[in-house]
Scaffold this motif. Structure first.
Motif, PDB file in Angstrom:
ATOM      1  N   ASN A 209      -6.748   2.236  -4.470  1.00 17.96           N
ATOM      2  CA  ASN A 209      -5.495   2.999  -4.434  1.00 17.96           C
ATOM      3  C   ASN A 209      -5.248   3.827  -5.700  1.00 17.96           C
ATOM      4  O   ASN A 209      -4.161   4.344  -5.906  1.00 17.96           O
ATOM      5  CB  ASN A 209      -4.318   2.065  -4.165  1.00 17.96           C
TER       6      ASN A 209
ATOM      7  N   GLU B 198       0.836  -1.206   0.000  1.00 16.02           N
ATOM      8  CA  GLU B 198       0.000   0.000   0.000  1.00 16.02           C
ATOM      9  C   GLU B 198       0.874   1.261   0.000  1.00 16.02           C
ATOM     10  O   GLU B 198       0.607   2.221  -0.724  1.00 16.02           O
ATOM     11  CB  GLU B 198      -0.915  -0.013   1.227  1.00 16.02           C
TER      12      GLU B 198
ATOM     13  N   LYS C 233       0.780   4.052  -2.938  1.00 14.95           N
ATOM     14  CA  LYS C 233       0.400   5.434  -2.616  1.00 14.95           C
ATOM     15  C   LYS C 233       1.526   6.434  -2.894  1.00 14.95           C
ATOM     16  O   LYS C 233       1.267   7.583  -3.223  1.00 14.95           O
ATOM     17  CB  LYS C 233       0.013   5.522  -1.135  1.00 14.95           C
TER      18      LYS C 233
ATOM     19  N   TRP D  91      -8.793  -3.457  -4.172  1.00 12.54           N
ATOM     20  CA  TRP D  91      -7.837  -2.674  -3.390  1.00 12.54           C
ATOM     21  C   TRP D  91      -6.964  -1.807  -4.289  1.00 12.54           C
ATOM     22  O   TRP D  91      -6.664  -0.661  -3.983  1.00 12.54           O
ATOM     23  CB  TRP D  91      -6.995  -3.651  -2.568  1.00 12.54           C
TER      24      TRP D  91
END
Length: 195
Positions: A133, A97, A101, A129
């Motif tokens: 994102n 993640e 990001k 997911w």
């Protein structure tokens, strides 16, 4: 894409700072035994730069492969690896993640699924997911050589339905044996990289 050079440039663990690369990055995500290393080796025309293993869960780092000095293939840790402890899986999730990001050069996320099977809960979660994102995943249906040619369209439809893909979402069937799909993946990356 003619591969003149391919090298593993950076390996990032759970606590590492990700590199700020000056070139476009393309990330590859998928279940532990979906054939991610085989795909990456196939794209790079290398036998074993990305480590393949009969034992799933080998990739526990984020690996940056520099291609022709002009772009990166980024190998993300495999998800759904049953033997990994829950807290380790959580750390991998946070690491992925953080990468999604924070990378300023990430152009696309390729999500690998096994063409032989309906997408698993893990596959669906990862697909959603990645969208959460900020990316529409490009789905690569691996192990194409393991099904009959006559079955391909049916299985492609099964995956598109299972992941609830939009009409414009891209799905590319791929075989690491025959390299079918390789040129299509490269053309897509080249168009996104704006060379």
């Amino acid at each position: 894409m003619i591969i003149k050079s391919a090298e593993l440039e950076t390996v990032c663990g759970i606590t590492s700072t990700f590199p700020e690369n000056p070139y476009p990055e393309f990330a590859f995500a998928g279940k532990s035994n979906v054939g991610k290393s085989s795909l990456i080796n196939g794209l790079m025309n290398r036998k074993s730069l990305a480590r393949t293993s009969a034992q799933p869960g080998k990739t526990q780092t984020v690996n940056f492969y520099k291609i022709n000095g002009q772009l990166y293939l980024v190998d993300l840790p495999g998800y759904g690896y049953a033997r990994a402890a829950v807290e380790v899986k959580e750390k991998w999730g946070k690491m992925i993640e953080r990468y999604l990001k924070n990378s300023k050069m990430l152009k696309a996320v390729f999500l690998l699924v096994d063409i032989r099977h309906e997408p698993s809960q893990n596959d669906r979660t990862m697909f959603d997911w990645v969208i959460y994102n900020g990316f529409r995943p490009v789905v690569i249906a691996t192990k194409l050589d393991k099904i009959n040619r006559s079955q391909v369209q049916k299985h492609v439809k099964m995956i598109r339905t299972g992941l609830e893909m939009e009409k414009e979402d891209i799905l590319i069937p791929f075989s690491s044996q025959t390299k079918q799909g390789r040129e299509e993946i490269w053309q897509l990356m080249e168009s996104m990289a704006d060379f």
